[in-house]
Design a protein around this motif. Structure first.
Motif, PDB file in Angstrom:
ATOM      1  N   ILE A 143      31.203 -82.878 -38.219  1.00  0.00           N
ATOM      2  CA  ILE A 143      30.876 -84.301 -38.345  1.00  0.00           C
ATOM      3  C   ILE A 143      32.145 -85.136 -38.329  1.00  0.00           C
ATOM      4  O   ILE A 143      32.241 -86.141 -37.614  1.00  0.00           O
ATOM      5  N   TRP A 147      27.715 -91.536 -45.137  1.00  0.00           N
ATOM      6  CA  TRP A 147      29.178 -91.369 -45.127  1.00  0.00           C
ATOM      7  C   TRP A 147      29.892 -92.513 -44.436  1.00  0.00           C
ATOM      8  O   TRP A 147      30.933 -92.974 -44.893  1.00  0.00           O
ATOM      9  N   VAL A 151      22.937 -75.680 -38.128  1.00  0.00           N
ATOM     10  CA  VAL A 151      23.180 -77.123 -38.140  1.00  0.00           C
ATOM     11  C   VAL A 151      21.909 -77.792 -38.655  1.00  0.00           C
ATOM     12  O   VAL A 151      20.808 -77.450 -38.226  1.00  0.00           O
ATOM     13  N   PRO A 152      22.029 -78.760 -39.578  1.00  0.00           N
ATOM     14  CA  PRO A 152      20.836 -79.449 -40.087  1.00  0.00           C
ATOM     15  C   PRO A 152      20.091 -80.188 -38.974  1.00  0.00           C
ATOM     16  O   PRO A 152      20.621 -80.404 -37.884  1.00  0.00           O
ATOM     17  N   THR A 177      18.296 -85.252 -40.772  1.00  0.00           N
ATOM     18  CA  THR A 177      19.230 -85.002 -41.868  1.00  0.00           C
ATOM     19  C   THR A 177      20.627 -85.485 -41.498  1.00  0.00           C
ATOM     20  O   THR A 177      21.296 -86.143 -42.295  1.00  0.00           O
ATOM     21  N   LEU A 178      21.059 -85.178 -40.274  1.00  0.00           N
ATOM     22  CA  LEU A 178      22.376 -85.640 -39.840  1.00  0.00           C
ATOM     23  C   LEU A 178      22.438 -87.158 -39.751  1.00  0.00           C
ATOM     24  O   LEU A 178      23.476 -87.757 -40.046  1.00  0.00           O
ATOM     25  N   MET A 180      24.975 -78.937 -47.009  1.00  0.00           N
ATOM     26  CA  MET A 180      25.875 -79.168 -45.898  1.00  0.00           C
ATOM     27  C   MET A 180      27.019 -78.150 -46.010  1.00  0.00           C
ATOM     28  O   MET A 180      27.735 -78.143 -46.997  1.00  0.00           O
ATOM     29  N   THR A 181      27.183 -77.339 -44.999  1.00  0.00           N
ATOM     30  CA  THR A 181      28.235 -76.324 -45.021  1.00  0.00           C
ATOM     31  C   THR A 181      29.570 -76.945 -44.606  1.00  0.00           C
ATOM     32  O   THR A 181      29.615 -78.029 -44.031  1.00  0.00           O
ATOM     33  N   VAL A 229      29.788 -77.583 -40.787  1.00  0.00           N
ATOM     34  CA  VAL A 229      29.090 -78.779 -40.319  1.00  0.00           C
ATOM     35  C   VAL A 229      29.856 -80.025 -40.742  1.00  0.00           C
ATOM     36  O   VAL A 229      29.980 -80.981 -39.977  1.00  0.00           O
ATOM     37  N   ARG A 230      30.400 -80.003 -41.953  1.00  0.00           N
ATOM     38  CA  ARG A 230      31.211 -81.135 -42.423  1.00  0.00           C
ATOM     39  C   ARG A 230      32.409 -81.347 -41.498  1.00  0.00           C
ATOM     40  O   ARG A 230      32.715 -82.468 -41.096  1.00  0.00           O
ATOM     41  N   VAL A 241      22.953 -88.342 -43.323  1.00  0.00           N
ATOM     42  CA  VAL A 241      24.310 -88.031 -43.772  1.00  0.00           C
ATOM     43  C   VAL A 241      25.316 -88.967 -43.109  1.00  0.00           C
ATOM     44  O   VAL A 241      26.214 -89.506 -43.763  1.00  0.00           O
ATOM     45  N   TRP A 242      25.162 -89.186 -41.805  1.00  0.00           N
ATOM     46  CA  TRP A 242      26.092 -90.061 -41.076  1.00  0.00           C
ATOM     47  C   TRP A 242      26.049 -91.474 -41.653  1.00  0.00           C
ATOM     48  O   TRP A 242      27.078 -92.110 -41.879  1.00  0.00           O
TER      49      TRP A 242
END
Length: 157
Positions: free
Chosen positions: A9, A69, A56-57, A61-62, A1-2, A5-6, A65-66
């Motif tokens: 999000i 988090w 962007v993933p 994947t997003l 995750m770059t 992108v972080r 991650v969502w």
């Protein structure tokens, strides 16, 4: 995750907390749009596009991650916003009773039977102190001595 992108999000989450509840696919499109408009836009002075586009993933994947988090997002927006604690100079700001509760659990030095013929067990005493009430009690209310004594005995303050 770059980092880009972080940042996207977190920006989309902050924006969606204030607005209506949307699907994960809509959040995915908003994240892609944020990255494209913020990091992949043309340079305003020269009009040149960046050399490489920010990747962007994938949607799946997003989604993972969502969920990792921020949880499943099953709560109403109103309650999701109220769960976040406001900070001021690194300290939590408490505005109403029940917003922040301090819990203390200790094992009592006695033995009890678990049921009629059960094994002996040590009971736990759990006390919940409302931090707003404790703050209010220190301002000189009639209950201040009792609450100070309770907080000193239970919480070690």
């Amino acid at each position: 995750m770059t980092e880009e992108v972080r940042e996207a999000i977190l920006a989309v989450r902050e924006d969606r907390l204030r607005g209506a509840k949307v699907s994960m696919h809509t959040k995915y499109r908003l994240i892609r749009q944020y990255v494209r408009e913020t990091f992949d836009a043309k340079d305003p002075e020269t009009g040149e596009e960046p050399e490489t586009a920010t990747e962007v993933p994938s949607y799946r994947t997003l989604c993972r991650v969502w969920k990792e988090w921020f949880g499943s997002s099953g709560a109403r927006q109103r309650y999701a916003r109220s769960a976040e604690l406001p900070l001021k100079n690194g300290h939590v700001v408490v505005h109403r009773p029940g917003q922040v509760v301090a819990l203390d659990t200790t094992v009592l030095p006695v033995m009890l039977r678990d049921g009629v013929f059960g094994d002996p067990v040590k009971p736990h005493l759990t006390i919940a102190l409302d931090t707003y009430t404790i703050r209010w009690s220190r301002s000189g209310s009639p209950w201040s001595r009792a609450l100070r004594w309770t907080s000193r005995c239970c919480c070690g303050t």
